[in-house]
Design a protein around this motif. Structure first.
Motif, short mmCIF file in Angstrom:
data_model
loop_
_atom_site.label_atom_id
_atom_site.label_comp_id
_atom_site.label_asym_id
_atom_site.label_seq_id
_atom_site.Cartn_x
_atom_site.Cartn_y
_atom_site.Cartn_z
N ASP A 28 1.02 -1.24 0.34
CA ASP A 28 -0.25 0.03 -0.24
C ASP A 28 0.84 1.32 0.08
O ASP A 28 2.14 1.31 0.53
CB ASP A 28 -0.68 -0.14 1.00
CG ASP A 28 -2.40 1.13 0.86
OD1 ASP A 28 -3.54 0.37 0.71
OD2 ASP A 28 -1.78 1.70 1.31
N ILE A 77 -7.81 4.48 -7.40
CA ILE A 77 -9.40 5.25 -6.70
C ILE A 77 -10.47 5.80 -7.90
O ILE A 77 -10.20 5.42 -8.76
CB ILE A 77 -7.89 6.73 -7.10
CG1 ILE A 77 -7.24 7.01 -8.40
CG2 ILE A 77 -6.36 6.37 -5.97
CD1 ILE A 77 -6.62 7.65 -7.84
N SER A 126 -14.39 -3.21 -11.96
CA SER A 126 -15.64 -2.16 -11.53
C SER A 126 -16.94 -2.99 -12.96
O SER A 126 -17.02 -3.25 -13.95
CB SER A 126 -15.33 -0.52 -10.70
OG SER A 126 -16.83 -0.36 -10.98
#
Ligand SMILES: NC(=O)c1ccc[n+]([C@@H]2O[C@H](COP(=O)([O-])OP(=O)(O)OC[C@H]3O[C@@H](n4cnc5c(N)ncnc54)[C@H](O)[C@@H]3O)[C@@H](O)[C@H]2O)c1
Length: 242
Positions: A28, A77, A126
């Motif tokens: 991360d 993001i 997505s």
């Protein structure tokens, strides 16, 4: 190795993999959150790197020690706002983290996986990359590009023992979407529009990761698995006949 494993969906994927016996690397850009997730798990390794920084990725992989068996490209993001109002920096950041970052992570682990003759890359895309929603800039475009690269990776690396698949989450009550669902009205509208009549949970995505990486899914390669309770197929159900 799970990118963006310090929070949201990534942290749940990490915990599910660890519970299934994997030794997990948590990569991360926020070292504190990666360490906090790693602290609760025996053998977990926290790695600090920006997925869009190839040099930092190489250093993190060296710290991990070996090419992972599984890379989950989960770091991502979203920048909200109208397409014409977003700045060039909004555009660049979205492409750099979601699309370029995923490709750079795959590129960083691929040589070791190919040399070993085994490995698996799961790209978290997505439903917005399948049917884009308005007001989220280049987000859907980057996810569609990731889905296309999943197929390219499956074609190039499959013959050498490395699979590539994608998981497209729908309305998930976690991570970057959680603030949306803190609004009870938004929560009711969104969950009511899902054929299964509930929002997804991070665990729904973690279970899909475990399935795709299992022996039972060994012949699945280049596939994008939509995990959305059926919502993106529901347009005809949303439009009344009269
Ligand atoms: N939450 C949802 O409803 C939903 C739905 C569909 C898809 N997704 C996808 O799931 C993935 C995880 O999203 P989330 O909801 O858990 O979001 P999140 O914001 O909670 O987590 C994203 C994580 O990625 C890390 N990250 C961001 N940029 C990075 C970078 N450049 N380098 C390394 N790490 C970076 C963040 O520090 C954070 O820990 C994303 O790819 C997102 O697009 C989420």
């Amino acid at each position: 190795m799970v990118t963006g494993g310090g929070s949201g969906l990534g942290a749940d994927i990490v915990r599910a993999l660890a519970a299934a016996g994997y030794r997990v690397g948590i990569l991360d850009r926020d070292p504190g959150s990666a360490r906090a997730v790693a602290d609760g798990i025996a053998d977990a390794v926290a790695l600090a790197a920006d997925v869009a920084d190839a040099d930092a990725l190489a250093a993190a992989l060296a710290d991990f020690g070996a090419a992972p068996d599984l890379l989950v490209n989960n770091a991502g993001i979203v920048r909200f706002g109208a397409l014409e109002e977003q700045s060039p920096e909004d555009y660049a950041a979205t492409v750099n983290v979601n699309f370029l970052g995923s490709c750079l992570c795959a590129r960083a682990v691929a040589p070791g996986m190919l040399e070993r003759g085994s490995g698996h890359i799961i790209n978290i895309t997505s439903v917005n990359g399948v049917h884009p929603a308005p007001g989220i800039g280049l987000y859907g475009g980057t996810k569609a590009a990731m889905a296309c690269m999943t197929q390219a990776m499956a074609l190039e690396w499959g013959p050498r023992g490395v699979r590539a698949n994608a998981i497209a989450p729908g309305f998930i009550d976690a991570g970057m979407s959680r603030p949306i669902y803190e609004n009870p009205q938004a929560r009711a509208v969104r969950s009511g529009g899902v054929p299964l009549r509930r929002l997804g949970e991070a665990a729904d995505i973690a279970h899909a990761v475990l399935f795709l990486d299992s022996e039972q899914a060994a012949y699945i390669n280049g596939h994008e698995l939509v995990v959305d309770g059926g919502v993106i197929n529901s347009v005809l159900a949303q439009l009344p006949r009269s």
